[in-house]
Design an enzyme around this catalytic site. Structure first.
Site, PDB file in Angstrom:
ATOM      1  CD  GLU A 111      -2.918  -1.197   2.240  1.00  0.00           C
ATOM      2  OE1 GLU A 111      -2.549  -1.672   3.321  1.00  0.00           O
ATOM      3  OE2 GLU A 111      -4.046  -0.734   2.048  1.00  0.00           O
ATOM      4  CD  GLU A 118      -3.809  -6.589   3.428  1.00  0.00           C
ATOM      5  OE1 GLU A 118      -3.735  -7.379   2.450  1.00  0.00           O
ATOM      6  OE2 GLU A 118      -3.125  -5.565   3.526  1.00  0.00           O
TER       7      GLU A 118
END
Ligand code: NAD
Length: 695
Positions: free
Chosen positions: A138, A158
């Protein structure tokens, strides 16, 4: 910006990737100035792997103050860790979060730092290597360019802990490359290598370490083209396209992660479907969705499962020194064990008197290698797997694993032959599921080198391996066995040589109850559906077929004989089936019939799946685990939970059988078992452990 030191990125990662002034060290970040460029190098204190926790992001925030004030042409992010760029968020900080409000402000604060990177005026470049996943990716996606070293692996795992990216990843990823591809990666949690990432468009250049500085030069000078996902990004982020694709995604996800058990994939799909039209809106909605998911029971349980892995991983630490393995028996298990070892770099010889079995084992192994490897790696793996009709490989192996049929006399003969050939320091292991290791050990001249290494079926899918010690096993052999299991990327669980060890002891009452239900006329498909609805990866009927009815029968008989507990009685028709050679998947027919691809032929479920039916299947399994803990077969309830999740796939979203029992209350479990006992008989009598634990 912290203390001046002589350390710079070049001292960590490569012979000479950089030139310029020396670095400046803060607590977690190094800065390195090079003309109009500034390198921000992440080197998290006291950690071998970078994670993005609050301290790391706060320090970065401070550095960005300085960066924004300077006259930089480029800002380059790198990691000083050999393990990789960054592994994402530190999950420890997410454990025990109970409310959305507890986490929301922290998420917003962390995102504000990443948003600042995205808004920087100088060209921003992430130069990544090794693991660049989760939060690490990210951060990289907030940069203008991503330059990846050849060894980089990138992705968003995730979803595996019940979350989706929460540092702007969902929005930036779906707006950088084809949202379809971006969603696919986020929904599966898969990582891709650098080349694949470049093909998908989110890595702009793939280079060797020595060329990182050059690649950065090209990006800074405007000579590197940003790849991205082309016209597909806009077209697919258009609402009608999003709506249609989201429906498709829901359907595909339902098979792997049913919506009644797993929220995160569906939250992610909804996020994109509703907000994918605007990067800004999706960023906002992402933070809210992430904060909503984090305190849920499922997410907290999945985070627990992530940490449950660590103990068995610790058991397998260290190098066993074993480079050659000889496997005796190339049937269901031997073939899989041998193939897995070769996949993991071990030289394997595999012995079987049946040429047909050897041929099938080679075909099976090559299929696994084809799926997992390519290029020279693939050829090397094929080279490492050698069929061995006469068992000569036993002379050179550091470890010999016997996976022959479950017959004590046959195993005794095999051990005698192995001992004639084996090197003096070789470890000899059995994969037996049901035979008493103390009895088997009597057949060896040097029983101290004998241990159990009990793999689960299918080996490539189940990570747990029970490592069994008999009364005379030497500590050295036992340690080596555990380390070997760790070497091949599995999770060793030490257990005592008690009947069924832990996992089969827990599974048998569940499989046995299913057989009694078949006897009562309940359809096999309905029984399986009941267990799957609870969250088991496979119902007990199909599982019995997959393990092999002969093996199940042997384990059931040994438990009934050796455990001081009433077990479900094995129906006579099952013994007849085994007599007739209807052994399950391996013989094409068992409780189900199998097609040529090995798929069971199932009918539609013909009746309701009720909680009562579910309790009859699941509670005996829980009770058997409690009984095993009480007897000291495993160290504690956490080890038992780890074993059941990684050895049977027990519903991970429930956090393990004992964690599930705890959430229901041990008293509730004991009372329900009491009721089942009064309805169905003494096989449901609760173990004393529940009431002891309740006290
Ligand atoms: P299997 O019947 O599929 O395979 C056994 C193989 O051994 C056959 O190919 C057979 O030809 C071969 N064999 C027979 N005599 C031999 C000899 N003298 N030397 C070498 N090979 C010989 O059995 P399986 O299911 O693979 O089980 C093997 C062992 O693994 C058993 O001890 C079983 O308890 C254990 N185990 C099985 C499972 C399972 O799910 N099937 C799981 C864990 C452990």
């Amino acid at each position: 910006m912290g203390d001046k030191t002589m350390t710079s990125a070049k001292d960590y990662l490569s012979p000479k990737p950089l030139t310029g002034t020396e670095g400046t060290r803060g607590t977690h970040w190094l800065t390195h100035e090079e003309g109009q460029r500034i390198w921000l190098i992440l080197d998290k204190q006291d950690a071998s792997t970078n994670t993005l926790d609050e301290a790391v992001l706060r320090e970065l925030d401070g550095l960005l103050d300085e960066v924004e004030k300077g006259d930089w042409k480029a800002v380059v992010f790198r990691s000083a860790k050999r393990s990789g760029f960054a592994a994402g968020a530190d999950l420890k900080q997410f454990q025990g979060i109970e409310t959305e409000s507890e986490i929301r402000a922290r998420i917003d604060e962390a995102n504000a730092v990443i948003d600042r990177i995205a808004a920087l005026k100088p060209t921003t470049i992430a130069a990544v290597h090794g693991a660049c996943v989760g939060g690490g990716l990210e951060l990289a996606l907030a940069c203008d360019f991503i330059v990846a070293r050849e060894d980089a692996s990138l992705g968003f795992p995730e979803v595996l802990v019940g979350l989706h990216p929460g540092l702007g990843g969902t929005a930036r990823f779906t707006h950088r490359i084809s949202p379809l591809e971006a969603m696919k990666l986020m929904l599966t949690g898969r990582t891709v290598d650098a080349r694949k990432a470049k093909k998908l468009g989110f890595v702009d250049a793939v280079v060797a370490e020595r060329n990182i500085a050059n690649a950065v030069d090209t990006a800074v000078d405007g000579r590197l083209e940003r790849r991205g996902g082309g016209a597909a990004v806009t077209a697919m982020n258009f609402y009608p396209a999003r709506r249609a694709m989201a429906a498709q995604m829901r359907k595909q996800t339902e098979d792997k992660a049913p919506s009644e058990h797993y929220d995160a994939p569906y939250a992610l799909i909804e996020l994109w479907e509703k907000h994918g039209g605007s990067l800004h809106d999706m960023l906002e909605a992402e933070h809210a969705s992430f904060a909503r998911l984090l305190p849920t029971e499922t997410t907290q349980n999945l985070i627990r499962v992530f940490f449950l892995r660590q103990r068995p991983q610790q058991n397998g630490k260290g190098d066993s020194g074993i480079t050659r393995v000889h496997v005796v028996g190339a049937g269901t298990m031997g073939a899989e064990i041998g193939a897995w070892c070769a996949l993991k770099g071990i030289d394997v010889t595999i012995q079987d008197p049946s040429r047909e079995a050897l041929g099938k084992a080679v075909a099976k192994a090559f299929k696994l290698f084809d799926r997992k490897l390519h290029g020279a790696e693939l050829l090397r793996a094929k080279d490492r797997f050698t069929p061995d009709l006469h068992g000569e490989g036993a002379r050179h192996a550091g470890l010999i694993i016997e996976a022959a049929p479950e017959k004590p006399e046959l195993k005794a003969t095999i051990y005698a032959r192995i001992e004639e050939k084996a090197k003096p320091d070789a470890v000899i292991a059995t994969n037996t599921s049901s035979l008493n290791l103390n009895d088997l050990a009597k057949h060896l001249k040097k029983p101290e080198r004998f241990v159990g290494i009990h793999f689960f079926n299918p080996v490539s899918k189940l990570d747990l391996v029970e490592v069994v010690r008999h009364d005379g096993s030497a500590s050295q052999a036992f340690e080596t066995a555990q380390q070997f299991v760790g070497d091949i990327g599995k999770l060793p669980l030490p257990v005592t040589a008690s009947p069924g060890f832990l996992v089969n002891r827990a599974l048998m009452p569940y499989l046995g109850e299913a057989l009694l239900m078949i006897d009562e006329g309940i359809q096999c498909e309905r029984i399986d559906e009941t267990a799957e609805e609870f969250g088991m990866p496979m119902g007990p009927v199909e599982l019995a077929d997959q393990v092999g009815l002969d093996i199940c029968l042997a384990v059931a008989d040994s438990l009934a004989r050796d455990l001081d507990r009433p077990m479900p009685e094995v129906p006579a028709w099952l013994r007849d089936k085994v007599e007739r050679g209807e052994l399950g998947k391996k013989s094409g027919k068992g409780l189900y019939e199998y097609d040529s691809d090995g798929e069971p032929q199932k009918d539609r479920v013909d009746g309701p799946v009720t909680p009562q039916l579910g309790e009859r299947l699941i509670l005996p399994m829980l009770d058997a685990v409690a009984f095993a803990i009480d007897e000291g077969v495993v160290e504690d309830a956490d080890s038992a939970d780890a074993a059941m999740i990684f050895g049977t796939g027990f519903a991970p979203f429930l956090g393990g059988p004992m964690h599930y029992a705890k959430s229901r209350g041990f008293g509730n479990i004991a009372n329900t078992l009491d009721r089942l006992e009064s309805e169905h008989g003494p096989r449901f009598r609760p173990s004393a452990w529940w009431r002891k634990a309740r006290d």
